[in-house]
Design a protein around this motif. Structure first.
Motif, PDB file in Angstrom:
ATOM      1  N   THR A  61      67.213  15.759  24.916  1.00 45.21           N
ATOM      2  CA  THR A  61      68.295  16.546  24.423  1.00 45.21           C
ATOM      3  C   THR A  61      69.206  15.499  23.714  1.00 45.21           C
ATOM      4  O   THR A  61      70.452  15.471  23.679  1.00 45.21           O
ATOM      5  CB  THR A  61      69.146  17.489  25.572  1.00 45.21           C
ATOM      6  OG1 THR A  61      69.502  16.198  26.607  1.00 45.21           O
ATOM      7  CG2 THR A  61      68.418  18.332  26.334  1.00 45.21           C
ATOM      8  N   ARG A 186      62.093  19.002  32.369  1.00 38.23           N
ATOM      9  CA  ARG A 186      63.257  19.574  32.075  1.00 38.23           C
ATOM     10  C   ARG A 186      62.821  20.975  31.204  1.00 38.23           C
ATOM     11  O   ARG A 186      63.784  22.000  31.469  1.00 38.23           O
ATOM     12  CB  ARG A 186      64.113  18.841  30.950  1.00 38.23           C
ATOM     13  CG  ARG A 186      64.576  17.540  31.892  1.00 38.23           C
ATOM     14  CD  ARG A 186      65.253  16.616  31.033  1.00 38.23           C
ATOM     15  NE  ARG A 186      65.786  15.537  31.952  1.00 38.23           N
ATOM     16  CZ  ARG A 186      65.925  14.240  31.472  1.00 38.23           C
ATOM     17  NH1 ARG A 186      65.394  13.757  30.344  1.00 38.23           N
ATOM     18  NH2 ARG A 186      66.487  13.318  32.185  1.00 38.23           N
ATOM     19  N   LYS A 190      63.974  24.886  32.225  1.00 42.20           N
ATOM     20  CA  LYS A 190      64.553  25.610  31.522  1.00 42.20           C
ATOM     21  C   LYS A 190      64.000  26.847  31.253  1.00 42.20           C
ATOM     22  O   LYS A 190      64.574  27.913  31.283  1.00 42.20           O
ATOM     23  CB  LYS A 190      64.702  24.849  30.063  1.00 42.20           C
ATOM     24  CG  LYS A 190      65.116  25.576  28.884  1.00 42.20           C
ATOM     25  CD  LYS A 190      65.389  24.961  27.827  1.00 42.20           C
ATOM     26  CE  LYS A 190      66.195  25.623  26.488  1.00 42.20           C
ATOM     27  NZ  LYS A 190      66.131  24.622  25.398  1.00 42.20           N
ATOM     28  N   CYS A 194      65.282  30.676  32.391  1.00 39.90           N
ATOM     29  CA  CYS A 194      65.428  31.520  31.336  1.00 39.90           C
ATOM     30  C   CYS A 194      64.739  32.923  31.782  1.00 39.90           C
ATOM     31  O   CYS A 194      65.065  34.013  31.464  1.00 39.90           O
ATOM     32  CB  CYS A 194      64.718  31.298  29.961  1.00 39.90           C
ATOM     33  SG  CYS A 194      64.518  32.301  28.700  1.00 39.90           S
TER      34      CYS A 194
END
Length: 206
Positions: A61, A186, A190, A194
């Protein structure tokens, strides 16, 4: 827990909760230069350079790391620290963040093998699974092409093919094996979050 340990944890928590206020941002721009418009342009350039800095080093990120770097710089300015060259100063903070991230990844990697890998979905999902499959497809479509390719290829195939795929990803992204594993983890987390949120919105059984 003794008083010193409690104070240290409280101090650490306070630092983590710090956010960039308008006042702090104004102070950052003022430290960059006297002309606010020129400082704003310079700020954007510094942030872009930080994002590239973290991208080149395989951070999952890079935007978040760039923002955290700028936040720490702004906080120190607000605390009264005089900084002559912001662009050079933030690179030092960025390198420190990388070291922190490396330590965090090392701790996470030690327990990574305990996390079960996602099961391959059947070619023809049952009616009960269809909502989850549809939500997963929607969540996959929201990922960047790079991240979508990474997560799909990382878990694709049986053991031998999976090893081959991951070696190909290491070559493609030019990152270490541990960095690739953490990026995949990760992304998986995620996607899971979601998908669960999508199922809740649709009223399907989670």
């Amino acid at each position: 827990m003794d008083a010193n340990a409690a104070a240290a944890r409280a101090s650490s928590a306070a630092r983590q909760k710090w956010t960039l206020t308008q006042q702090a941002f104004d102070g950052l721009l003022a430290a960059i230069g006297p002309d606010r418009d020129a400082s704003a342009d310079r700020y954007l350039e510094i942030r872009r350079n930080l994002v590239r800095f973290f991208e080149w080093r395989g951070c999952a990120t890079p935007d978040d790391y760039a923002d955290e770097t700028i936040n720490r710089c702004a906080r120190r300015i607000g605390e009264g620290e005089e900084i002559r060259d912001i662009a050079t100063y933030v690179v030092g903070i960025a390198r420190m963040l990388l070291r922190e991230a490396s330590r965090d990844r090392a701790r996470e990697t030690r327990s990574l093998d305990e996390v079960p890998e996602p099961q391959t979905l059947p070619a023809e999902p049952t009616s009960e699974m269809e909502p989850r499959v549809e939500c997963l497809r929607k969540c996959l479509s929201r990922l960047s092409t790079e991240n979508r390719d990474l997560i799909l290829h990382y878990y694709q195939g049986d053991k031998g093919e999976k090893i081959k795929n991951r070696k190909g990803l290491l070559h493609l992204f030019e990152v270490s094996a541990s960095t690739l594993r953490m990026r995949a983890l990760r992304l998986r987390e995620k996607l899971q979050l979601c998908t669960e949120e999508c199922l809740q919105r649709s009223g399907a059984r989670v």
